[in-house]
Design an enzyme around this catalytic site. Structure first.
Site, mmCIF file in Angstrom:
data_model
loop_
_atom_site.group_PDB
_atom_site.id
_atom_site.type_symbol
_atom_site.label_atom_id
_atom_site.label_comp_id
_atom_site.label_asym_id
_atom_site.label_seq_id
_atom_site.Cartn_x
_atom_site.Cartn_y
_atom_site.Cartn_z
ATOM 1 N N LYS A 197 0.642 -1.184 0.115
ATOM 2 C CA LYS A 197 -0.027 -0.062 0.046
ATOM 3 C C LYS A 197 0.705 1.292 -0.021
ATOM 4 O O LYS A 197 1.627 1.361 1.050
ATOM 5 C CB LYS A 197 -0.981 -0.007 1.270
ATOM 6 C CG LYS A 197 -2.226 0.760 1.203
ATOM 7 C CD LYS A 197 -2.156 2.204 0.913
ATOM 8 C CE LYS A 197 -1.655 3.010 1.868
ATOM 9 N NZ LYS A 197 -1.517 4.429 1.845
ATOM 10 N N GLU A 255 10.135 1.574 10.544
ATOM 11 C CA GLU A 255 11.077 2.624 10.641
ATOM 12 C C GLU A 255 10.436 4.000 10.650
ATOM 13 O O GLU A 255 9.395 4.157 9.770
ATOM 14 C CB GLU A 255 11.705 2.478 9.203
ATOM 15 C CG GLU A 255 13.274 3.338 9.316
ATOM 16 C CD GLU A 255 13.076 4.532 8.408
ATOM 17 O OE1 GLU A 255 12.729 5.714 9.587
ATOM 18 O OE2 GLU A 255 12.566 4.857 7.307
ATOM 19 N N CYS A 275 13.846 10.796 6.388
ATOM 20 C CA CYS A 275 13.873 10.322 7.791
ATOM 21 C C CYS A 275 14.937 10.324 8.375
ATOM 22 O O CYS A 275 15.099 10.579 9.698
ATOM 23 C CB CYS A 275 13.304 8.684 7.793
ATOM 24 S SG CYS A 275 11.639 8.338 7.329
ATOM 25 N N GLU A 312 10.551 16.028 14.177
ATOM 26 C CA GLU A 312 10.938 15.736 13.107
ATOM 27 C C GLU A 312 10.170 17.076 12.201
ATOM 28 O O GLU A 312 8.953 16.940 11.910
ATOM 29 C CB GLU A 312 10.694 14.487 12.548
ATOM 30 C CG GLU A 312 11.043 14.205 11.183
ATOM 31 C CD GLU A 312 11.103 12.639 10.947
ATOM 32 O OE1 GLU A 312 12.032 12.037 10.083
ATOM 33 O OE2 GLU A 312 9.861 12.142 11.446
#
Length: 477
Positions: free
Chosen positions: A171, A246, A280, A379
């Site tokens: 997906k 992750e 990331c 982040e």
């Protein structure tokens, strides 16, 4: 309209609804995606199960590997086509999109070569026994792929799964599906059995949630935010399904006074500007020993001021962010910084010819950010570099470890003992010495600690994660 890819063919979505495909460089819609539902996920999982129980599952490891190597070469044959798809769909500068296509080909090359080298062991045991271990595939694996590196993360997620013999249901993020759909078509063209690789497009809260909840999924690989990672883990735990997560980072680069600044500056800039900071493992925190802080900041300011942002097709230093909401998020961080007196030391420029509707944020350098400020803790996922001075080695390690994340880090020093000492003390899945990222090698195990997730992708560690270890004890005396 782009449809799902299931059983080696395009399949219309059961809902008949669609999702617009928006070019981040212009803000304009240029295609539509099928809006996947739980019914579509079910069709894909059933197809994968048939493949696993049938043609795909009956292939030898060597045969699986040959198909993956063929797909690698097929991707390289379509390099220019895939580069253009990825650049337009994600807003990536052409050079970044080109590198991503090369990377996904390399994933299939690496795992194709590794497929028949995944071996068990024999274990010395009591007299009269021979004990051995087998590594067997989970069965049907589910993969939720984010929008920042769709091709690369697709390759690193499914490469090990396919090599180990699993059948896959993927997906992709609704913002970036086109290149993945095209690679799935190429897999069918080179001879992958129907159902071995299936793609369902749709929203995370619909198709993604249905994938994690489906009783036919035996392992889940998820790349995304910590918040959604918790939900995926909770859902998987209800069925005792293993997960690989992750979940992002706030990765530090630690610069000591003896560092080679000529080598550092371009690496530090690229580590936050690459993919418009939507990475990331972006080197988003630069920790600088106080004695060289001003000198290094002057050099960084010069570098940032020269950076240019524009359309992906313009192939500049930085492309647009993926969507308008992401641009708004980054700009909120910067407004907060300005309101709280955090210095904007330097900023790049948006090119004059950049389309007016694009989601552009020029790279920005922020100075002397407090360690506990949200800019240094959260982040941002944009081209914003936070800099923090430190006093000594112990202070540097303390600051480096002072976030909930632990994905990547780097240490810049000529002192060999310090290199290893600090690398051991920093809590991170990867630590780079006098570099950052090591070229992103497919062979290098990748993953985090703390809120950055658990499990490893890339390298042989990913192959192990996509297998179940079975112990067989044979009594013969």
């Amino acid at each position: 309209m782009k449809q799902h890819f299931i059983d080696n063919r395009s399949v219309a979505g059961s809902s008949g609804e669609s999702i617009p495909v928006i070019d981040p460089s212009t803000g304009e819609t240029f295609d539509q995606l099928a809006r996947g539902t739980a019914a579509d996920i079910d069709v894909a999982v059933q197809a994968a199960r048939r493949a696993y129980d049938g043609a795909w599952g009956k292939l030898s490891a060597a045969e699986r590997g040959r198909l993956m190597l063929k797909l690698s070469l097929k991707i390289l044959d379509h390099h220019d086509e895939l580069t253009q798809i990825e650049s337009r769909d994600c807003g990536k500068p052409v050079k970044q999109a080109r590198a991503d296509v090369t990377a996904v080909a390399r994933y299939f090359e690496f795992y194709g070569g590794a497929a028949d080298k995944l071996m068990g062991e024999t274990i010395p045991y009591q007299a009269g026994y021979t004990v051995l271990t087998l590594r067997e595939p989970h069965g049907v694996t589910g993969h939720i792929v984010p929008w920042n590196y769709p091709l690369q993360i697709f390759g690193r997620s499914i490469g090990g799964a396919l090599a180990a013999g699993n059948a896959c249901v993927v997906k992709p993020a609704e913002d970036a599906c086109l290149s993945i759909l095209r690679v799935a078509e190429l897999a069918a063209e080179v001879g992958f059995p129907a159902g071995a690789l299936n793609i369902v497009t749709g929203y995370g809260h619909e198709a993604g949630d249905a994938l994690t909840r489906h009783p036919g999924i035996d392992h889940i690989s998820f790349t995304g935010s910590p918040r959604i990672g918790v939900l995926v883990t909770q859902t998987a735990a209800e069925r005792h399904v293993p997960v690989t997560l992750e979940l992002g980072g706030k990765s530090p680069q630690i610069v000591f006074a003896d560092a080679d600044l000529d080598a550092l500056v371009p690496v530090a800039v690229n580590a936050i500007v690459q993919n418009a900071g939507q990475t990331c493992s972006a080197g988003s925190r630069l920790l600088i020993e106080r004695s060289i802080y001003d000198k290094l900041m002057d050099r960084l300011a010069t570098a940032f001021s020269a950076l240019r942002t524009g359309a992906g097709s313009a192939d500049l230093d930085c492309g647009p962010l993926i969507r308008h909401t992401q641009l708004e998020r980054v700009q909120r961080f910067l407004r907060d910084a300005e309101a709280e007196g955090i210095a904007k030391v330097a900023q790049g420029q948006v090119a004059d010819d950049a389309p007016k509707g694009g989601f552009y944020q020029p790279p920005t350098l922020l100075g002397n950010v407090p360690v506990d400020h949200r800019l240094a803790q959260e982040e941002i996922f944009g081209p914003v570099l936070v800099t923090i001075p430190f006093d000594d080695e112990a202070d540097a390690v303390r600051i480096a470890n002072a976030t909930e994340y632990g994905l990547a880090a780097s240490v810049w020093t000529r002192d060999g003992a310090r290199q290893l000492r600090v690398a051991r003390k920093v809590r991170s899945g990867q630590v780079f010495i006098n570099n950052y990222g090591a070229g992103g090698g497919v062979e290098l195990p990748f993953g985090g600690v703390k809120a950055s997730g658990h499990g490893r992708e890339k390298g042989f560690e990913a192959l192990y994660a996509f297998t179940v270890l079975k112990t067989v004890a044979i009594k013969h005396d």
